[in-house]
Design a protein around this motif. Structure first.
Motif, PDB file in Angstrom:
ATOM      1  N   GLN A  77       0.820  -1.208   0.000  1.00 53.77           N
ATOM      2  CA  GLN A  77       0.000   0.000   0.000  1.00 53.77           C
ATOM      3  C   GLN A  77       0.858   1.263   0.000  1.00 53.77           C
ATOM      4  N   GLY A  78       2.161   1.081  -0.283  1.00 58.85           N
ATOM      5  CA  GLY A  78       3.040   2.233  -0.446  1.00 58.85           C
ATOM      6  C   GLY A  78       3.770   2.673   0.808  1.00 58.85           C
ATOM      7  N   TRP A  79       3.716   1.873   1.875  1.00 57.12           N
ATOM      8  CA  TRP A  79       4.387   2.243   3.117  1.00 57.12           C
ATOM      9  C   TRP A  79       5.877   1.916   3.040  1.00 57.12           C
ATOM     10  N   ASN A  80       6.675   2.677   3.787  1.00 56.68           N
ATOM     11  CA  ASN A  80       8.045   2.295   4.096  1.00 56.68           C
ATOM     12  C   ASN A  80       8.041   1.386   5.315  1.00 56.68           C
ATOM     13  N   ILE A  81       8.885   0.375   5.297  1.00 61.11           N
ATOM     14  CA  ILE A  81       8.965  -0.577   6.410  1.00 61.11           C
ATOM     15  C   ILE A  81      10.343  -0.461   7.039  1.00 61.11           C
ATOM     16  N   TRP A  82      10.376  -0.089   8.311  1.00 64.73           N
ATOM     17  CA  TRP A  82      11.630  -0.031   9.064  1.00 64.73           C
ATOM     18  C   TRP A  82      11.618  -1.161  10.090  1.00 64.73           C
ATOM     19  N   VAL A  83      12.647  -1.993  10.070  1.00 63.70           N
ATOM     20  CA  VAL A  83      12.756  -3.100  11.014  1.00 63.70           C
ATOM     21  C   VAL A  83      13.833  -2.741  12.025  1.00 63.70           C
ATOM     22  N   MET A  84      13.445  -2.676  13.296  1.00 64.10           N
ATOM     23  CA  MET A  84      14.332  -2.121  14.315  1.00 64.10           C
ATOM     24  C   MET A  84      14.610  -3.125  15.419  1.00 64.10           C
ATOM     25  N   GLY A  85      15.715  -2.907  16.111  1.00 69.26           N
ATOM     26  CA  GLY A  85      16.118  -3.759  17.212  1.00 69.26           C
ATOM     27  C   GLY A  85      17.581  -3.543  17.525  1.00 69.26           C
TER      28      GLY A  85
END
Length: 363
Positions: free
Chosen positions: A222-230
């Motif tokens: 749907q056009g989102w940016n995905i940031w995976v954090m940890g």
């Protein structure tokens, strides 16, 4: 869940004007300590509140409204390092009227005792009778939540603990946020979903990589940016999530400082997280949050924000509070479908299309 407004009686006796909180060693617990700061500032208007904290958490404490400053201690988690504590205690002599010791360990009470702080408040445990002179007995039934236990230490012994507590809050500054974006070369022009697939405690608190990725793929579509954090320890897991989500996913695990992680999470339109320190950070920033619970108890350490939702299957074998699944099946997490998380996101974000998650190999 916290209610508003939160009110307690003002203190009628001698008012401490300088208070030292001995903070916890876990990110989530440190965030929850901010609720106690709010209570102290309401009970003792004008009092200065400092937090004695591990050096790594100083930036987190700096983002806690109501705290004057962090007093750093570099002694490692679980290590006595008596000389360092003696040196710090000598430096703090005469600086405080009261110390509130949040951890239940003996070593956490050493600095206030050695510094000669007149009133030293904390729960009984680990033979701390001499080190503390304002001891409390913990009633786990009356105070089932960690944050309630922290807040109760800020009240007098004869005060009935309130049924609700103020939600922890963190504040960020725009300049710091922009600096983090620039340093990490990140784009914040589109909606951002932050995924937090790690959990320091152990595998029984970690929702599987594939399920996190399924949620990420749906919003990426749907056009989102995905940031995976940890943390750096989560790097491999975070990369696996990114590989499954696709090119819009960015692996930030281990690449940010804790301060940068807080600042970047403040930009998220939504966060999906295990029961972890970053979950509590997202809640304290009032980001729309879905928290996934497996072996832990959402009644003990829930996200304290009305803008959050909890997903837990509530199996007979959970919560077990174990690091590894004692039954060997991990059904509390493996059987928790991405659709359940997407449905909760849709409640928080009514304009979200929480359709069928994409599966591996789909375009």
């Amino acid at each position: 869940m916290p209610s508003s407004p939160f009110s307690i009686p003002k203190h009628d006796g001698n008012r401490p004007s300088r208070i030292l909180l001995v903070g916890p060693s876990w990110v989530g617990d440190m965030v929850m300590a901010q609720s106690l700061v709010q209570v102290l500032r309401q009970r003792f208007p004008g009092a200065e509140v400092d937090v004695l904290a591990p050096a790594w958490s100083a930036a987190l404490v700096a983002r806690m409204p109501g705290v004057r400053r962090a007093v750093s201690i570099s002694a490692g988690h679980g290590r006595l390092e008596l000389w360092e504590r003696l040196t710090l205690a000598h430096r703090l002599r005469g600086s405080y009227d009261q110390a509130l010791v949040l951890p239940n360990s003996l070593k956490s009470a050493l600095v206030p005792f050695l510094a000669g702080i007149p009133q030293r408040t904390g729960y009984l445990g680990e033979y701390r009778y001499v080190l503390l002179n304002d001891t409390r007995r913990l009633n786990k039934h009356l105070l089932p939540m960690t944050v309630q236990r922290f807040v109760a230490l800020g009240l007098s012994k004869d005060t009935e603990p309130p049924p609700d507590v103020p939600a922890p809050r963190l504040e960020v500054h725009a300049a710091n946020v922009q600096y983090a974006l620039t340093e990490l070369n990140l784009d914040a022009d589109r909606d951002i979903l932050v995924l937090c697939p790690g959990a320091e405690y152990g595998p029984a608190k970690r929702w599987p990589t594939e399920q996190f990725a399924a949620v990420g793929r749906t919003l990426a579509g749907q056009g989102w940016n995905i940031w995976v954090m940890g943390s750096a320890k989560d790097g491999e897991t975070a990369q696996a999530v990114c590989d499954l989500v696709g090119p819009t996913a960015v692996n930030l695990a281990g690449r940010t400082s804790l301060a940068q992680a807080v600042d970047l999470i403040s930009l998220a339109r939504a966060v999906v997280s295990n029961d972890s320190g970053l979950m509590h950070v997202a809640a304290a920033l009032d980001r729309p949050l879905v928290a996934v619970y497996g072996s832990s108890d959402p009644g003990f350490t829930p996200p304290l924000s009305p803008n959050s939702r909890i997903v837990s299957l509530g199996l007979k074998c959970s919560p077990c509070f174990q690091r590894q699944c004692p039954e060997g099946h991990l059904d509390c997490l493996l059987s928790l479908a991405p659709d359940l998380v997407l449905a909760q996101l849709a409640e928080l974000l009514p304009d979200l299309d929480a359709g069928r998650p994409m599966i591996a190999g789909e375009c």
